[in-house]
Design a protein around this motif. Structure first.
Motif, short mmCIF file in Angstrom:
data_model
loop_
_atom_site.label_atom_id
_atom_site.label_comp_id
_atom_site.label_asym_id
_atom_site.label_seq_id
_atom_site.Cartn_x
_atom_site.Cartn_y
_atom_site.Cartn_z
N ASP A 179 0.80 -1.22 0.00
CA ASP A 179 0.00 0.00 0.00
C ASP A 179 0.84 1.27 0.00
OD1 ASP A 179 0.94 0.29 2.61
OD2 ASP A 179 -1.01 -0.11 3.55
N GLY A 183 2.11 -1.17 4.78
CA GLY A 183 1.27 -2.35 4.83
C GLY A 183 1.33 -3.13 3.53
N SER A 185 0.50 -7.41 1.59
CA SER A 185 0.21 -8.83 1.73
C SER A 185 1.02 -9.60 0.71
CB SER A 185 -1.28 -9.11 1.53
OG SER A 185 -1.69 -8.76 0.21
N GLU A 194 0.14 -11.10 6.05
CA GLU A 194 -0.48 -9.79 6.06
C GLU A 194 0.31 -8.89 7.00
OE1 GLU A 194 -4.51 -10.08 7.29
OE2 GLU A 194 -5.08 -11.51 5.71
N ASN A 195 0.66 -7.72 6.52
CA ASN A 195 1.31 -6.71 7.35
C ASN A 195 0.42 -5.48 7.29
OD1 ASN A 195 2.92 -4.58 8.37
ND2 ASN A 195 4.80 -5.66 7.79
N HIS A 196 -0.11 -5.07 8.45
CA HIS A 196 -1.07 -3.97 8.48
C HIS A 196 -0.41 -2.60 8.52
CE1 HIS A 196 -3.64 -7.29 10.48
NE2 HIS A 196 -3.78 -7.32 9.16
N ASP A 198 1.02 -1.11 10.96
CA ASP A 198 1.03 -0.48 12.27
C ASP A 198 1.74 -1.34 13.31
OD1 ASP A 198 -0.73 -2.56 12.51
OD2 ASP A 198 -2.42 -1.35 13.23
N SER A 200 1.27 -4.62 13.40
CA SER A 200 0.52 -5.86 13.52
C SER A 200 0.53 -6.62 12.20
CB SER A 200 -0.93 -5.57 13.93
OG SER A 200 -1.62 -4.90 12.89
N GLY A 201 0.20 -7.91 12.27
CA GLY A 201 0.16 -8.72 11.07
C GLY A 201 -0.16 -10.16 11.37
N ARG A 202 -0.17 -10.96 10.29
CA ARG A 202 -0.55 -12.34 10.45
C ARG A 202 0.12 -13.19 9.38
NH1 ARG A 202 -6.70 -14.76 9.83
NH2 ARG A 202 -6.40 -16.71 11.01
N GLU A 211 -0.39 -14.60 14.78
CA GLU A 211 -0.93 -13.26 14.73
C GLU A 211 -0.20 -12.37 15.73
OE1 GLU A 211 -5.21 -10.87 15.28
OE2 GLU A 211 -5.05 -13.02 15.71
N ARG A 213 -0.35 -8.41 17.25
CA ARG A 213 -1.16 -7.20 17.30
C ARG A 213 -0.28 -6.00 17.64
NH1 ARG A 213 -4.03 -10.93 20.78
NH2 ARG A 213 -5.51 -12.15 19.49
#
Length: 390
Positions: A179, A183, A185, A194-196, A198, A200-202, A211, A213
């Motif tokens: 993005d 962030g 994926s 997934e990297n958000h 912030d 956090s990710g999974r 996961e 947070r």
């Protein structure tokens, strides 16, 4: 990643190579087991019964070669193409930064603003003076915009890149989306990440589901304890039947990277005039440097046209094929260039023109093919060029 030489360029891209890292299984922290309100386990118990959260792999940012593969096709397409039947041709001239003539055929069209268009067997190329443009070849489709965004498609994959660093890749390494703000994926053979952006990710893959947070808490399902829950406050639980333990908060995920801007095209030189090419058949008998009498009409028309170009410098350039010695060909090319200068001066033009022979040093076609004589190629190489600088 590889894109065919990205393998469009990565319009290319997209054409150079990049490889994704294998998802590592290293740990982010070591949980310290202890019962809440119960006696703390000893160090031996921790070593035997401890567990580790696997680190979530970073999302790959493939190396982009941008217009690289298409650029090579573009350069290959700009070989001089001269019609030996007509005997005379005119093409735009490109000059290097030192003002010297670039020895290659021009694009099909070069406008006053420096925008180039070329159509040939290597593909279709539309390149603006700022390096942006479109190339369509048999290997790549490369679109590069002025802001560095664009698209590259070839057999290895497809890149869509935006100016803010966001974009997508779909190809042999899976599907990557960024993005541009940290962030993103990545979905591939190893699972999905997934990297958000912030912290956090999974990651869902061979280690199960991990996961993390943003507050340092997290969960791991599928590890040796079946399930581990980290509250992010120094405590957590492990096991299908939850067992209270002390856990250090999980470190945040580093931000995902950004797609770099696509490399732009590099037009070969800048428009600086034009080149008139005359086959030696039009002017000379074989191996001779005297202008034939029946060449007078061609020279009359040429002189009239050159006389309408104001304030221009002119160089007459003689060229030969590779038959004979280097010294002989150099001398012949010089004598032919001087003969054309003299003929044009008799017609009232080229008074300040210079003459130079290049011998066999600048062929525009192969003199031999697979070790055999190539008469057609040699014919193209026997020529006189009139470079008019505007």
């Amino acid at each position: 990643m590889r894109l065919k030489n990205l393998s469009l360029a990565c319009l290319a891209l997209l054409a150079s190579a990049c490889s994704p890292p294998s998802p590592p299984a290293s740990t982010q922290q070591e949980a310290v087991a202890s019962a809440a309100g119960v006696t703390k386990p000893d160090e031996a118990s921790l070593a035997d019964g401890g567990f580790e959260f696997p680190a979530i792999p970073p999302i790959m940012v493939p190396s982009l070669v941008g217009s690289g593969p298409a650029q090579k096709q573009l350069e290959a397409s700009m070989q001089a193409l001269i019609d030996p039947v007509a005997g005379i041709s005119v093409r735009p001239a490109n000059c290097a930064t030192d003002g010297g003539l670039v020895n290659e055929s021009g694009f099909t069209n070069v406008d006053a603003a420096g925008n180039l268009r070329r159509i040939g067997k290597e593909g279709v190329f539309e390149v603006a003076s700022d390096g942006s443009g479109l190339a369509v070849t048999d290997e790549d489709v490369v679109q590069v915009n002025p802001d560095g965004s664009g698209r590259i498609v070839n057999g290895a994959g497809t890149f869509e890149v935006k100016a803010d660093g966001s974009g997508t890749y779909v190809g042999e390494f899976g599907h990557i989306a960024l993005d541009g703000k940290g962030g993103g994926s990545w979905v591939g053979d190893f699972g999905s990440i997934e990297n958000h952006g912030d912290g956090s990710g999974r990651w869902v893959g061979e280690e199960g589901s991990i996961e993390v947070r943003a507050d340092g808490s997290g969960r791991w399902i599928g590890g040796p304890e079946g399930i581990a829950e980290n509250r992010g406050d120094g405590t957590g639980t492990v096991g299908a039947v939850a067992r209270e333990v002390r856990m250090a908060p999980l470190p945040p995920l580093p931000p995902a990277g950004r797609f770099p801007p696509l490399d732009k095209f590099r037009p070969s030189g800048a428009p600086c005039g034009f080149v008139v090419t005359l086959s030696d058949k039009v002017l000379f008998d074989f191996d001779k440097a005297q202008v034939r009498a029946d060449a007078g009409k061609v020279l009359d028309v040429l002189a009239t046209a050159l006389g309408k170009v104001p304030g221009s410098a002119m160089e007459i350039r003689g060229h030969t094929d590779a038959k004979g010695s280097d010294d002989y060909n150099q001398d012949l090319s010089e004598r032919r260039a001087l003969a054309v200068v003299a003929a044009l001066r008799q017609r009232g033009v080229a008074q300040d023109a210079s003459a130079r022979g290049y011998g066999e040093s600048q062929p525009v076609a192969p003199n031999t093919v697979d070790g055999r004589d190539n008469p057609g190629g040699r014919q193209l190489n026997r020529r006189v060029e009139i470079f008019v600088r505007t």
